[in-house]
Write an enzyme that holds these catalytic residues in place. Structure first.
Site, short mmCIF file in Angstrom:
data_model
loop_
_atom_site.label_atom_id
_atom_site.label_comp_id
_atom_site.label_asym_id
_atom_site.label_seq_id
_atom_site.Cartn_x
_atom_site.Cartn_y
_atom_site.Cartn_z
CG ASN A 26 -2.03 -1.04 1.08
OD1 ASN A 26 -2.15 -1.68 0.04
ND2 ASN A 26 -2.79 -1.24 2.14
NE ARG A 95 -10.77 1.02 -3.16
CZ ARG A 95 -11.89 1.63 -3.48
NH1 ARG A 95 -12.70 1.09 -4.36
NH2 ARG A 95 -12.22 2.78 -2.94
N PRO A 125 -17.06 2.17 -2.53
CG PRO A 125 -18.39 3.63 -1.29
CD PRO A 125 -17.70 2.29 -1.22
CB ILE A 126 -14.37 5.90 -6.01
CG1 ILE A 126 -15.25 5.80 -7.24
CG2 ILE A 126 -13.48 4.68 -5.87
CD1 ILE A 126 -14.43 5.88 -8.52
CG ASP A 127 -18.94 8.12 -1.95
OD1 ASP A 127 -18.16 7.16 -1.80
OD2 ASP A 127 -19.58 8.61 -1.01
CG LEU A 128 -15.65 9.56 0.67
CD1 LEU A 128 -14.88 8.93 1.83
CD2 LEU A 128 -16.53 10.69 1.19
CG ASP A 308 -5.61 -4.02 4.90
OD1 ASP A 308 -6.80 -4.16 4.57
OD2 ASP A 308 -4.82 -3.26 4.31
CB ILE A 330 -12.88 -0.51 7.52
CG1 ILE A 330 -12.16 -0.17 8.83
CG2 ILE A 330 -12.44 0.41 6.38
CD1 ILE A 330 -12.23 1.27 9.27
NE ARG A 399 -4.80 -8.31 -5.13
CZ ARG A 399 -5.71 -7.78 -4.32
NH1 ARG A 399 -6.75 -8.48 -3.97
NH2 ARG A 399 -5.58 -6.55 -3.86
C1 UD1 Z 1 -6.72 1.37 1.58
C2 UD1 Z 1 -5.81 0.16 1.51
C3 UD1 Z 1 -6.53 -1.06 2.03
C4 UD1 Z 1 -7.08 -0.81 3.43
C5 UD1 Z 1 -7.91 0.46 3.46
C6 UD1 Z 1 -8.36 0.85 4.86
C7 UD1 Z 1 -4.41 0.65 -0.40
C8 UD1 Z 1 -4.02 0.30 -1.78
N1 UD1 Z 1 -5.43 -0.05 0.13
O1 UD1 Z 1 -7.83 1.10 0.73
O2 UD1 Z 1 -5.60 -2.15 2.07
O3 UD1 Z 1 -7.89 -1.90 3.82
O4 UD1 Z 1 -7.15 1.57 2.93
O5 UD1 Z 1 -7.27 0.97 5.69
O6 UD1 Z 1 -3.81 1.51 0.23
N2 UD1 Z 1 -15.07 4.90 1.28
C9 UD1 Z 1 -16.21 5.50 0.80
N3 UD1 Z 1 -16.11 6.30 -0.31
C10 UD1 Z 1 -14.91 6.52 -0.93
C11 UD1 Z 1 -13.74 5.92 -0.42
C12 UD1 Z 1 -13.86 5.09 0.69
O7 UD1 Z 1 -17.31 5.31 1.33
O8 UD1 Z 1 -14.88 7.28 -1.91
C13 UD1 Z 1 -15.18 4.02 2.45
C14 UD1 Z 1 -14.84 2.57 2.12
O9 UD1 Z 1 -15.94 1.89 1.60
C15 UD1 Z 1 -14.40 2.04 3.46
C16 UD1 Z 1 -13.69 3.23 4.08
O10 UD1 Z 1 -14.17 4.38 3.39
O11 UD1 Z 1 -15.52 1.72 4.24
C17 UD1 Z 1 -12.18 3.18 4.01
O12 UD1 Z 1 -11.76 3.11 2.67
P1 UD1 Z 1 -10.38 3.73 2.18
O13 UD1 Z 1 -9.60 4.26 3.32
O14 UD1 Z 1 -10.66 4.62 1.04
O15 UD1 Z 1 -9.66 2.43 1.65
P2 UD1 Z 1 -8.80 2.28 0.32
O16 UD1 Z 1 -8.03 3.53 0.08
O17 UD1 Z 1 -9.64 1.74 -0.75
#
Ligand code: UD1
Length: 418
Positions: A26, A95, A125-128, A308, A330, A399
């Site tokens: 990561n 991702r 989601p990637i809304d944020l 994780d 999470i 992975r």
């Molecule tokens: C990163 C890590 C992943 C880890 C996660 C949480 C990498 C490549 N991956 O994933 O291994 O498990 O952090 O520590 O670094 N969320 C939303 N909308 C968004 C983005 C996130 O609702 O636009 C939510 C997600 O669904 C989740 C939470 O926020 O519930 C945390 O996600 P996020 O911190 O974004 O995780 P990743 O960056 O995908």
């Protein structure tokens, strides 16, 4: 389809020796994205040789970049960004493809990215990410599985994230690094990977401060140069193997691991009875191999207990004496490995985001890795189980874990990949 086979007789061997912990997955992924900000050469030392990095490099190359690996050193150069599009085939593998969005927009102001794939551990989601981009003036069309972005009129902004998302923080840092003015991200993620990204972008000529706190300040630059940095140790890989040592017993030194990044895990492992000493050389852990259940574990954003490590810790809880309640805050569907663990004798009850495990003696079985960390949990359980454990879908584990059969084999485990 490759698999891991762990062959124990009645009693699993203790794990003993020293491990030089691999570089962080990561940590490295956003650094590869950041290399797309410049036409100069970016050198990443200590870059892990794992499937997710290979896939990220395929994306980097599909945009016009070149990469060369010499052992653990990765050389990246994107003289020209020839394409600003990431196909669904590539994005589906990983991702982190979405982390490229900020870097592409910084460099060429247009991007089309298919919706990202990666572990099936929840909605993800990637809304944020998109909300923050819109606040910076990016025009976004989000249709038919593709996100089309036009950043010709972006500006600095004060972003307040609804949740401290790691990926959204990183993405905004990369877009804001190439956007004039000062952007601030409030409620930013505080993971060590954010500080590593800040460090590289600053070495490339950027001006970012605050990483590691909940407010990150990014002053836009118009030109980035090549730079060299070393990828930090992988705290999740170290944590997974520390959990295995706690369960199997023995004594292992994790060289290069920093206890400051694993405080939540270390506190729980100590509660099981393990002894842990952190120093500037690394983390030394010793255990009798008879862990006590810790009561409860709840995942949270850094510095909380990492999601994780929830699954590897679940494997430990499944074979500890007593009951453990695990709350996954999470990701919604991160308990799939528990159904596989029951095939090995685990006693598990799950309701929504809460699992209750009553420690049992585990025995070998044929199980299937469903995702990266869930697969790692089965590996941890298999190291303790009596008899033979076969873990199918080894690819998921590959992975993120560099040759686990070699690392664990060197510590005394009977594990092979076939
Ligand atoms: C990163 C890590 C992943 C880890 C996660 C949480 C990498 C490549 N991956 O994933 O291994 O498990 O952090 O520590 O670094 N969320 C939303 N909308 C968004 C983005 C996130 O609702 O636009 C939510 C997600 O669904 C989740 C939470 O926020 O519930 C945390 O996600 P996020 O911190 O974004 O995780 P990743 O960056 O995908």
């Amino acid at each position: 389809m490759s698999k891991y086979i762990i062959n124990n007789d009645d009693r699993a061997p203790e794990l003993k020796g020293a491990v030089k912990v691999q570089g962080s997955k990561n940590g490295a992924l956003p650094l590869i994205a950041a290399a797309a900000l410049t036409d100069g050469e970016v050198v990443l030392k200590n870059c892990p040789d794992i499937l997710d990095i290979e896939n990220m490099l395929r994306i980097f190359e599909s945009l016009g970049g070149k990469s060369e690996r010499r052992g653990k050193e990765l050389r990246l150069k994107m003289e020209y960004m020839n394409s600003a599009e990431i196909s669904s085939a590539l994005a589906g593998e990983l991702r982190s493809s979405v982390f490229m969005l900020g870097a592409i927009l910084s460099r060429v102001r247009q991007a089309t990215v298919a919706y990202p794939g990666g572990c099936d551990i929840g909605l993800r989601p990637i809304d944020l990410h998109l909300k923050a981009f819109r606040e910076m003036g990016v025009k976004i069309r989000d249709k038919y599985g593709f996100i089309r972005c036009d950043a010709s009129n972006t500006h600095a902004a004060d972003i307040d994230l609804d949740y401290p998302s790691v990926g959204a923080t990183e993405n905004v840092m990369m877009l804001a690094a190439g956007t004039p003015g000062v952007t601030t991200v409030k409620n930013a993620a505080r993971e060590p990977e954010i500080a590593a990204l800040q460090k590289l972008i600053n070495l490339m000529g950027g001006h970012i401060s605050g990483a590691g706190t909940s407010i990150v300040r990014i002053e836009g630059s118009d030109k980035f140069r090549g730079a060299e940095t070393a990828v930090d140790f992988d705290r999740i890989v170290a944590g997974t193997y520390m959990t295995a040592v706690t369960l199997c017993g023995g004594e292992v030194m994790f060289e290069g691991a920093d206890g400051e990044q694993l405080t939540a895990l270390i506190s729980k492992l100590k509660d099981t009875g393990a002894e842990i000493i952190c120093s500037d050389k690394g983390i030394k852990i010793s255990s009798s191999g008879n862990p006590k259940a810790v009561g409860s574990v709840e995942t949270g954003a850094y510095p909380g207990f990492p999601t994780d490590l929830q699954a590897p810790f679940g494997a430990l809880a499944a074979a500890s004496s007593g009951s453990t309640v695990i709350i996954e805050n999470i990701f919604e569907t991160r308990f799939k490995y528990l159904a596989e663990l029951t095939k090995m004798g685990a006693s598990v009850k799950v309701k929504d985001r809460v699992a209750v495990l009553n420690g049992k003696r585990l025995c070998g079985a044929e199980v299937k890795a469903m995702d990266l960390r869930g697969g790692a949990a089965l590996m941890v359980a298999g190291l303790k189980a009596s008899g033979v454990t076969v873990i199918e879908n080894a690819r998921h584990i590959a992975r993120g874990y560099e040759a686990p059969e070699e690392v664990l084999g060197a510590l005394g485990a009977n594990i092979v990949k076939v």
